[in-house]
Write a protein that holds these residues in place. Structure first.
Motif, short mmCIF file in Angstrom:
data_model
loop_
_atom_site.label_atom_id
_atom_site.label_comp_id
_atom_site.label_asym_id
_atom_site.label_seq_id
_atom_site.Cartn_x
_atom_site.Cartn_y
_atom_site.Cartn_z
N LEU A 20 -27.94 13.43 -49.65
CA LEU A 20 -26.70 13.30 -50.45
C LEU A 20 -27.17 11.66 -50.79
N GLY A 21 -28.45 10.50 -49.95
CA GLY A 21 -28.39 9.37 -49.93
C GLY A 21 -26.99 8.46 -49.03
N SER A 22 -27.82 6.97 -49.36
CA SER A 22 -27.23 5.76 -47.73
C SER A 22 -25.76 5.76 -47.75
N CYS A 23 -25.53 5.49 -46.61
CA CYS A 23 -24.28 4.77 -47.28
C CYS A 23 -24.09 3.56 -45.95
N GLN A 24 -22.60 2.79 -45.77
CA GLN A 24 -22.54 1.64 -44.80
C GLN A 24 -21.34 2.38 -44.33
N VAL A 82 -24.96 7.41 -53.01
CA VAL A 82 -24.83 6.10 -52.57
C VAL A 82 -23.13 5.88 -52.84
N THR A 83 -22.89 5.54 -51.88
CA THR A 83 -21.56 4.32 -51.83
C THR A 83 -21.59 3.51 -51.26
N HIS A 84 -21.47 2.27 -51.60
CA HIS A 84 -21.16 0.92 -51.49
C HIS A 84 -20.20 0.32 -50.33
N ASN A 85 -19.76 1.36 -50.09
CA ASN A 85 -17.96 1.24 -49.91
C ASN A 85 -17.79 1.22 -48.08
N LEU A 86 -17.69 0.45 -47.67
CA LEU A 86 -17.64 1.21 -46.47
C LEU A 86 -16.36 2.10 -45.54
N HIS A 96 -26.61 7.56 -43.18
CA HIS A 96 -27.47 8.72 -44.38
C HIS A 96 -26.26 10.09 -44.93
N LEU A 97 -25.74 10.25 -45.39
CA LEU A 97 -25.53 11.34 -46.13
C LEU A 97 -25.83 12.24 -46.06
N TYR A 98 -25.53 13.49 -45.23
CA TYR A 98 -25.73 15.29 -45.55
C TYR A 98 -24.74 16.51 -46.16
N LYS A 103 -24.96 10.83 -41.21
CA LYS A 103 -26.16 11.12 -39.51
C LYS A 103 -26.41 9.13 -39.11
N LEU A 104 -26.26 8.63 -38.40
CA LEU A 104 -26.51 7.37 -37.46
C LEU A 104 -27.76 7.47 -37.18
#
Length: 267
Positions: free
Chosen positions: A120-124, A50-54, A131-133, A84-85
């Motif tokens: 793999l997690g969520s992202c901004q 999970v990434t917190h960076n834009l 979401h990351l895949y 995926k958005l």
């Protein structure tokens, strides 16, 4: 002797009956539990990517695919990951949350995800939350083509595809994995090093129904997997009539090889 004020008499009596109350507040032991600021350890089987960076998805960012509910982009800094958005469809975000919840169940049970693009997690991102895949690509670095693409354009590979399709169906059944949207465009045929190939499911994982309690019973879940898979094979046959897709090789379970709705009944 000096007279004792009534309030002092009460205080002295209370001290006699309850010695603890005479202890100054500053020296009384605290009964409050200390606050633990350390976050709880995450399950090791869950990928914590999970990434917190834009993430900046600029106009020249590669689009991998577009669907009714999401658009898929190649990660601009990691070509092994896609993002995926959700689209503007009213059900897009709800489906995205349902997919995430199902993947977390698979991670918790340490399910075999050999033939599935992993979550793999969520992202901004600059276009909103995503979401990351795992990005499924061929050995040459290009996006793996869909099952529909090969059935429509490479009929000479149909026999080989049938072998991989049969293996994929057995894999889903043996690992108790539900797919809500089995479709020829949600499965890609990945070409790896040498002559290694395999079919990979890249979308549609989960069970998007309101009442999921019956899935706790393996026999009910197995029946659902079999029905959905056989319906998927019939759809492939209808979409690609020139491609030999034998039911006896591809069907799961004991479902009749002949569709009773197409049989002329004798009167």
């Amino acid at each position: 002797h000096a007279s004792i004020h009534p309030a002092e008499k009460v205080t002295k009596q209370s001290r006699k009956n309850n010695p603890v109350s005479s202890t100054p507040l500053s020296t009384r032991p605290s009964r409050t539990r200390p606050i633990n600021f350390n976050p709880p350890p995450s399950h090791p089987e869950v990928i914590a990517m999970v990434t917190h960076n834009l993430i900046n998805l600029s106009s020249d960012c590669q689009t991998i695919g577009e669907g009714l509910f999401c658009t898929c982009y190649l990660h601009p800094e990691d070509n092994s990951v896609c993002i995926k958005l959700p689209t503007t469809h009213k059900k897009a975000r709800k489906r995205q949350k349902a997919d995430e919840a199902y993947y977390r169940k698979l991670h918790k049970t340490k399910a075999d995800l050999t033939y599935i693009s992993d979550y793999l997690g969520s992202c901004q991102t600059s276009l909103g939350p995503g979401h990351l895949y795992q990005y499924i690509k061929d050995e040459n670095g290009k996006t793996s083509k869909t099952l529909n693409h090969y059935l429509a354009n490479y009929p000479q590979e149909t026999e080989e595809l049938c072998t991989h399709l049969a293996k994929l169906g057995r894999y889903l059944l043996e690992n108790h994995i539900l797919v809500s949207d089995l479709h020829g465009n949600n499965i890609v045929f990945q070409h790896l090093s040498g002559n290694s190939k395999k079919l990979m499911i890249v979308d549609g994982i989960g069970d998007r129904v309101i009442f999921t309690a019956p899935n706790f019973f393996k026999s009910i879940k197995a029946g659902k997997i079999i029905r959905r898979w056989n319906k998927f094979i019939r759809r492939l046959q209808a979409d690609h009539p020139s491609a030999p897709l034998p039911k006896e090789q591809l069907y799961l379970g004991n479902e009749p090889l002949t569709d009773p709705t197409t049989v002329n009944r004798a009167h």
